[in-house]
Design an enzyme around this catalytic site. Structure first.
Site, PDB file in Angstrom:
ATOM      1  N   GLY A   1      26.124  63.711   7.500  1.00 47.02           N
ATOM      2  CA  GLY A   1      25.433  63.631   6.227  1.00 47.02           C
ATOM      3  C   GLY A   1      25.484  62.254   5.595  1.00 47.02           C
ATOM      4  O   GLY A   1      25.522  61.225   6.276  1.00 47.02           O
ATOM      5  N   SER A   2      25.512  62.239   4.268  1.00 40.80           N
ATOM      6  CA  SER A   2      25.243  61.014   3.509  1.00 40.80           C
ATOM      7  C   SER A   2      26.305  59.924   3.625  1.00 40.80           C
ATOM      8  O   SER A   2      26.062  58.798   3.185  1.00 40.80           O
ATOM      9  CB  SER A   2      25.036  61.361   2.032  1.00 40.80           C
ATOM     10  OG  SER A   2      23.834  62.090   1.862  1.00 40.80           O
ATOM     11  N   ILE A   3      27.455  60.202   4.199  1.00 43.89           N
ATOM     12  CA  ILE A   3      28.388  59.092   4.408  1.00 43.89           C
ATOM     13  C   ILE A   3      27.810  58.084   5.399  1.00 43.89           C
ATOM     14  O   ILE A   3      28.236  56.930   5.445  1.00 43.89           O
ATOM     15  CB  ILE A   3      29.801  59.571   4.859  1.00 43.89           C
ATOM     16  CG1 ILE A   3      29.733  60.391   6.141  1.00 43.89           C
ATOM     17  CG2 ILE A   3      30.483  60.366   3.768  1.00 43.89           C
ATOM     18  CD1 ILE A   3      31.103  60.786   6.676  1.00 43.89           C
ATOM     19  N   PHE A   4      26.783  58.513   6.166  1.00 39.71           N
ATOM     20  CA  PHE A   4      26.087  57.599   7.072  1.00 39.71           C
ATOM     21  C   PHE A   4      25.320  56.518   6.302  1.00 39.71           C
ATOM     22  O   PHE A   4      24.972  55.477   6.858  1.00 39.71           O
ATOM     23  CB  PHE A   4      25.123  58.379   7.963  1.00 39.71           C
ATOM     24  CG  PHE A   4      25.462  58.306   9.430  1.00 39.71           C
ATOM     25  CD1 PHE A   4      24.793  57.445  10.272  1.00 39.71           C
ATOM     26  CD2 PHE A   4      26.452  59.110   9.967  1.00 39.71           C
ATOM     27  CE1 PHE A   4      25.096  57.383  11.624  1.00 39.71           C
ATOM     28  CE2 PHE A   4      26.766  59.058  11.311  1.00 39.71           C
ATOM     29  CZ  PHE A   4      26.097  58.187  12.149  1.00 39.71           C
ATOM     30  N   LYS A   5      25.043  56.768   5.024  1.00 43.20           N
ATOM     31  CA  LYS A   5      24.295  55.790   4.231  1.00 43.20           C
ATOM     32  C   LYS A   5      25.078  54.498   4.040  1.00 43.20           C
ATOM     33  O   LYS A   5      24.492  53.457   3.734  1.00 43.20           O
ATOM     34  CB  LYS A   5      23.911  56.402   2.886  1.00 43.20           C
ATOM     35  CG  LYS A   5      22.885  57.518   3.020  1.00 43.20           C
ATOM     36  CD  LYS A   5      22.689  58.290   1.722  1.00 43.20           C
ATOM     37  CE  LYS A   5      21.727  59.458   1.957  1.00 43.20           C
ATOM     38  NZ  LYS A   5      21.643  60.360   0.794  1.00 43.20           N
TER      39      LYS A   5
END
Length: 565
Positions: A290-294
C-alpha cells in the site's frame, strides 16, 4: 623280522629330505606348492590393501555401526545477541535406545513403556523390538531428565540411555523465526542455525562437552526484540488482528535489531514450521504494502528532477487505465503540491509522478533499490518479489501507490533505509558488524534523502498527516501509513487489509527504522471502527518506539526545525 623292519625304517629316515620330497612329489609337486603360496600371498596383499583403504576412508566406523548407533549428535556454538545475552546453547540430555536381543518380554516392555510414553506408537515399538537380529534401535531422543528417570525405574532389560547434545532455547519463542531450528542430530535445519552449519561449522560428538568454538553473535538486541514482540501481541488483541509482524533496522548498516512475526515459532518444535499461519511474515512472505510505497515514488520523482516539493499536480480528476479508474479515497477537491500529495496520501498524485517518469525509469529505480531481484539473509532466503508481467500504464500507476507488486517486508525496509540514511544502499544482516553493501553504493542524492526525511517528519508531526498517532514526544519520529486490500478469489477483499506503518527516528539524524504490519485487523473501539493504518499500525509503531528508543540510547530532544518543508 623285527630287526629287518627296524632297519628298513632307519634306511628311509636316513634319506635326505630333498630327496624324499623329490621322490614323493616330483617337479610338478613343487610347482603346485609354489603356486599355492603365491595365491595366499596375493590374498593377504588384497586384504591388507582393503584394510588400508577402509582406514583412510573412515570405514572402521561402518563396521562399528553394527553395534553402535549410526546417528551422531553435533556440537554447536552458542548464539548470543549483540549484548552477549544467550539465545541458544547445547545441553546434554538422555536418549533412549534398545537392544532387541536382550528384551525378555515384548508385551511387558510395550505395555510399561507405553504407560510412560503415551504418544509412542506401540505397534511400531513391538515391530522394532521383534527384530532380534538388530542390536541397536533409537526409541526416543532428547528426553527430559525426569521422564528418563521414570523409564529407568521400570528396570526393563534391553533398554538403555545415552547422553546426547540437544539444542536449548532459554527464551523459547523469542526471535524463533530468526534463530530457526535443528534436526534430531543437532544439525541446523533452518534460520541462523542452518547458516551456522554452512559458514561456521559444527563438530560431530558422542556426548562431548557442548558449546564448541567461539559463540556466534547476532545483531539482534534482546530488549528491542522483546519490546516489539510484546507490542505486536497487544496490537493483535487490541485490533483483533489475525497476525502481525515488525522489524527494527539500523538504517546505516542494515543490521537487524529485531525481527518478529506472529503467531510465533518455537525453535524447539520444528514441526511448527509446517503451520501456514506461522510463516515468517518478515522474509518468508510477499505482500502488497500500500501507500508506504509512496515514499519510493516521491523519492524517484525528486531525484530525477522531474518534480520538486512545490510542484503542483492537478489531482482533481481520476486517472484512467483501460477499464480501470483510479481516484483518491478522500479527494482534496483542489490541485496539490508534491509535498501535499505525500501528506494527503494521494493515489492520483502518486500515479501522475510515476507516469511522468515512464516505465523504464520506474523499473530502473526499483532495481537500483534492490526490489526487483531475490534476496537472502543469514536467516535464509527471502521470498522473491512478485512483479507485474509488464509495466504498462495501469501497472505504473498501481505500483506507485503500493499495489500490483508484492515484496517481502525486510526487502522493502532495506530499500527505504537507503532513502532515509542519506542515499546509500544497505543489505539486511542478522550478524553484528557485517554489511555486504559498500558504503559508496548511492541510490538517491543526499538532497533527495533530506527532502524525504522532512516529509516523513511532517506526516507525523502535523495535524493533516496520516501518521500523527505514531508521534512520540522528544524522539522526532517520521513515518508513512499504508493500507492495502488483500487479494482473494475474484479480486481484492475490501475489509481484509494489511495495515502497515514505516517509521524512522530521530528524523534530523536517522538511525533506526521501524516497520509494523497488522494482518486483517478489525474495526474495533480502539480504532474508531476503522481498519486504516493510521488508526492501528501507526499507534502501534509509536508504542514500540517509546519503548525501544531509551534502550538504543536515543536521548529525547526538542524537535528540529531545519528539515525541508
Amino acid at each position: 623280522m623285527r630287526g629287518a623292519a627296524k632297519g628298513g625304517r632307519r634306511a628311509r629316515s636316513s634319506e635326505p629330505a630333498p630327496a624324499r620330497a623329490e621322490a614323493h612329489y616330483g617337479p610338478r609337486g613343487r610347482f603346485r606348492t609354489r603356486l599355492v603360496m603365491l595365491g595366499m600371498a596375493a590374498l593377504f596383499a588384497c586384504v591388507a590393501a582393503q584394510l588400508a583403504r577402509l582406514a583412510g576412508s573412515g570405514g572402521f566406523e561402518m563396521v562399528a555401526a553394527i553395534t553402535e548407533p549410526m546417528a551422531r549428535s553435533y556440537a554447536r556454538p552458542d548464539i548470543l545477541d549483540r549484548g552477549g545475552r544467550l539465545l541458544a546453547t547445547d545441553i546434554e540430555m538422555p536418549s533412549l535406545f534398545a537392544d532387541p536381543s536382550l528384551v525378555q518380554s515384548l508385551d511387558d516392555v510395550t505395555e510399561r513403556l507405553g504407560a510412560v510414553l503415551p504418544d509412542m506408537d506401540q505397534g511400531e515399538l513391538r515391530r522394532q523390538l521383534s527384530d532380534r537380529n538388530r542390536r541397536f534401535i533409537w526409541l526416543r531422543r532428547g528426553i527430559a531428565p525426569k521422564l528418563a528417570q521414570q523409564i529407568h525405574d521400570l528396570g526393563l532389560p534391553g533398554l538403555e540411555f545415552r547422553d546426547e547434545l540437544r539444542r536449548a532455547y532459554p527464551l523459547e519463542r523469542l526471535a524463533g523465526h530468526v534463530l530457526g531450528s535443528v534436526n534430531i542430530d543437532n544439525r541446523g535445519a533452518s534460520g541462523i542455525e542452518r547458516t551456522i552449519d554452512e559458514t561456521v561449522g559444527v563438530e560431530p560428538t558422542h556426548g562431548a562437552p557442548s558449546n564448541v568454538g567461539l559463540p556466534v553473535r547476532l545483531s539482534l538486541d534482546l530488549g528491542v526484540q522483546h519490546a516489539i514482540e510484546d507490542e505486536l501481541k497487544a496490537a493483535m488483541v487490541r485490533y483483533e488482528s489475525k497476525g502481525a509482524a515488525g522489524l527494527v533496522m539500523d538504517v546505516r548498516t542494515g543490521e537487524m535489531l529485531a525481527s518478529a512475526s506472529l503467531p510465533g515459532l518455537d525453535p524447539s518444535q520444528p514441526s511448527e514450521v509446517l503451520d501456514p499461519a506461522r510463516i515468517d511474515k518478515i522474509q518468508g512472505g510477499t505482500y502488497e504494502l500500500g501507500s508506504i510505497f509512496k515514499i519510493l515514488t516521491v523519492a524517484m520523482a525528486l531525484d530525477s528532477g522531474k518534480a520538486k516539493l512545490d510542484t503542483v499536480l492537478d489531482v482533481t480528476k481520476p486517472l484512467t487505465a483501460g477499464r480501470f479508474t483510479i481516484k483518491d479515497l478522500h479527494a482534496s477537491g483542489r490541485p496539490l503540491t508534491v509535498s501535499e500529495v505525500f501528506l494527503h496520501s494521494s493515489n492520483v498524485g502518486s500515479g501522475m509522478l510515476a507516469l511522468a517518469e515512464g516505465p523504464e525509469r520506474q523499473k530502473a529505480f526499483l532495481e537500483k533499490l534492490g526490489l526487483m531481484a531475490p534476496m537472502r539473509t543469514e536467516a535464509g532466503p527471502v521470498a522473491a518479489p512478485q512483479l507485474p508481467p509488464q509495466f504498462g500504464r495501469a501497472e505504473q500507476i498501481t505500483v506507485a501507490y503500493g499495489h500490483g507488486m508484492a515484496v517481502a517486508p525486510i526487502q522493502f525496509a532495506a530499500a527505504t533505509a537507503a532513502i532515509i540514511n542519506g542515499g546509500t544502499r544497505v543489505t539486511p544482516t542478522y550478524f553484528r558488524g557485517r554489511s555486504d553493501a559498500p558504503a559508496s553504493t548511492r541510490v538517491v542524492s543526499a538532497e533527495t534523502s533530506n527532502s524525504l526525511r522532512g516529509l516523513l517528519r511532517r506526516n507525523v508531526s502535523e495535524p493533516i498527516g496520516t501518521g500523527r498517532r505514531a508521534d512520540v514526544p522528544g524522539y522526532r519520529v517520521g513515518g508513512k501509513t499504508g493500507t492495502a486490500e488483500m487479494p482473494g478469489r475474484g479480486g481484492y477483499m475490501e475489509k481484509a487489509v494489511v495495515a502497515s506503518f514505516l517509521a524512522a527516528f530521530p528524523m534530523d539524524d536517522p538511525k533506526y527504522l521501524v516497520l509494523v504490519l497488522l494482518f486483517e485487523p478489525k474495526g474495533t473501539s480502539e480504532s474508531a471502527g476503522e481498519v486504516l493504518a493510521g488508526r492501528n499500525a501507526a499507534p502501534t509503531a509509536g508504542r514500540v518506539i517509546a519503548r525501544i528508543a531509551p534502550l538504543l540510547g536515543v536521548k529525547p530532544a526538542a524537535d528540529v526545525a531545519q528539515l525541508p518543508n
